[in-house]
Design an enzyme around this catalytic site. Sequence first.
Site, PDB file in Angstrom:
ATOM      1  N   ALA A  37       4.140   3.686 -30.779  1.00 14.58           N
ATOM      2  CA  ALA A  37       3.172   4.811 -30.239  1.00 14.58           C
ATOM      3  C   ALA A  37       4.182   6.038 -31.348  1.00 14.58           C
ATOM      4  CB  ALA A  37       3.341   5.753 -28.804  1.00 14.58           C
ATOM      5  N   THR A  38       3.446   7.368 -30.964  1.00 12.00           N
ATOM      6  CA  THR A  38       3.336   8.501 -31.689  1.00 12.00           C
ATOM      7  C   THR A  38       2.825   9.303 -32.332  1.00 12.00           C
ATOM      8  OG1 THR A  38       4.689   7.167 -33.409  1.00 12.00           O
ATOM      9  CG2 THR A  38       3.781   8.676 -34.466  1.00 12.00           C
ATOM     10  N   THR A  39       3.329  10.291 -32.581  1.00  9.49           N
ATOM     11  CA  THR A  39       2.350  11.095 -33.641  1.00  9.49           C
ATOM     12  C   THR A  39       3.025  12.175 -34.794  1.00  9.49           C
ATOM     13  OG1 THR A  39       1.351  12.509 -31.222  1.00  9.49           O
ATOM     14  CG2 THR A  39       1.155  13.761 -32.965  1.00  9.49           C
ATOM     15  N   SER A 176      -0.948   7.660 -31.386  1.00  7.03           N
ATOM     16  CA  SER A 176      -1.717   7.479 -30.664  1.00  7.03           C
ATOM     17  C   SER A 176      -1.867   9.239 -29.931  1.00  7.03           C
ATOM     18  CB  SER A 176      -0.665   7.188 -29.265  1.00  7.03           C
ATOM     19  OG  SER A 176       0.403   7.996 -29.142  1.00  7.03           O
TER      20      SER A 176
END
Lengths: 257, 246
Positions: A37-39, A176
């Site tokens: 999960a990341t931006t 995400s």
Amino acid sequence: MNPGTLIAGDFMSLLATHKLAPVPIVPASTAPVQTQATTVFAFEFAEGVLMAGDRRATAGNVIVTDRVDKVIEIDATSLLAIAGVPATAFEMARVLQTSFEYYRRSQLQPLSLPAKVRALARLLRENLPMTMQGVGVVAPLFAGLDQTVSPAKPQIYFYDPLGAQFQSVDYVASGSGSGTIRSVLSFQEQYGSPRPSQMKLGEAVKFALRLLMVASEFDSATGGVNPATQTYATIKLLRSSGVESITDQQQSGFLKI
Amino acid sequence: MTEEPYRWLEAVANRREYVREQLKRGSPAFAASLPDGILLLAVGGGQSKVFELFDRHALAGLGHPADIEKIRQAAIDAAHTESFTRAPEDVSLRRLVSFGLSPQLKTNFEQIFTAPFLVELLLAEIGNAPEKDLLLRLHFDGGFRFQAGGVMVAASQPEPEAAAQAWLNGSLAGKTDRREVADVLLQAWWCLVENKPFGEGLPEEAQRQAGWRASSSERVVELGWLARNSPRHARYEPLSLAQAGL
């Protein structure tokens, strides 16, 4: 690849001669809880390309850490932003770092941008079994310098988890929390003043930090930016002169403008 | 031949003589540790003589270009494999040479039915402080010598090399400016290629400076710089004479 075949300047074939697999494929009957999960995102600004990412890693609903650097300097003219399973993504970054430098030093010339872009696509394709099992999905962003034009022009690429590569126009995001900020980037690009591509350094960094703040509002797996707790993002620039990092102190300064 | 010890010894001695004869016209190379980094210098006729090996490592040498290339490739392969399987911090000149290059050179030199490597090499590793800098002189027969900091010369013949080394040790003592050091190294280069004495009869400084400028005008002066403090992992950068202030 034949383990005995060494292709000049190709670090992967050097590893193969030593029977060392860079991204080993280990099938398992049960999948572990993945850290993910990341931006991460990149956009063109007036002086080049800005690439940024939050610093949170999660496993399910657990926050593992808020100190991960997801934007990685691959060499003096290339940046990688990782989204997906860090175990695989960090290994890919390490393979690329060593491969690009190995080629440059051994062949006495830098690898071309198309070759760098394909090198990452090749790693993603080789990771296909893990991607299909759903335990090693990586969807990275890449920025490199096109040195066939003068001055050298920064370019942004994005990939799908199967290894397809696409050149981006203006901006791109992955992870995400990317859905939220793609909307903001699209709005700003169409109706904003200035548009991201017209922003000066200070404006671009401030905009990037605000994008991450917005992403973290809607995505619990994205770490936000909080000056009160000295929590900032990883921000790197790619100009025609090469890669540059924006430190936490600089980010703090730009946020106050 | 190999079953008779005397003839084997003679063959090895002949090889040594052969290699020295082949290297006789080779242009010397230099490395000097300074407060801000390590300067490598060589003068060639178009073929590169100064190379980046790894993040903190560089090589300069003289000899047959194909042999220098083989050693360079072997060093780069070993350094990058080591870095990938362990970490970049684990790549050390001491291990690279002691367990990699030196045994290979020695084996090759003593296998009297194969062609020997025609090389004389200098390797450098930048440290966090000048006293941590490592310079290494590697010979064609695998013999090597480490030195912490200072200056080091690689020439084709041992006696002139020792004379140049002694002169440079004195001349560069206390000098910290890169331009000044490069100038003195080039003076030593000119004295070596022109067979000028380093003791009595050493030409005046102005003559030495005019000498290197005239002798190098038709050749390529190569300068490599390993920067001590750099935000990048790769510390090496090639320098032009103008960038070095010359």
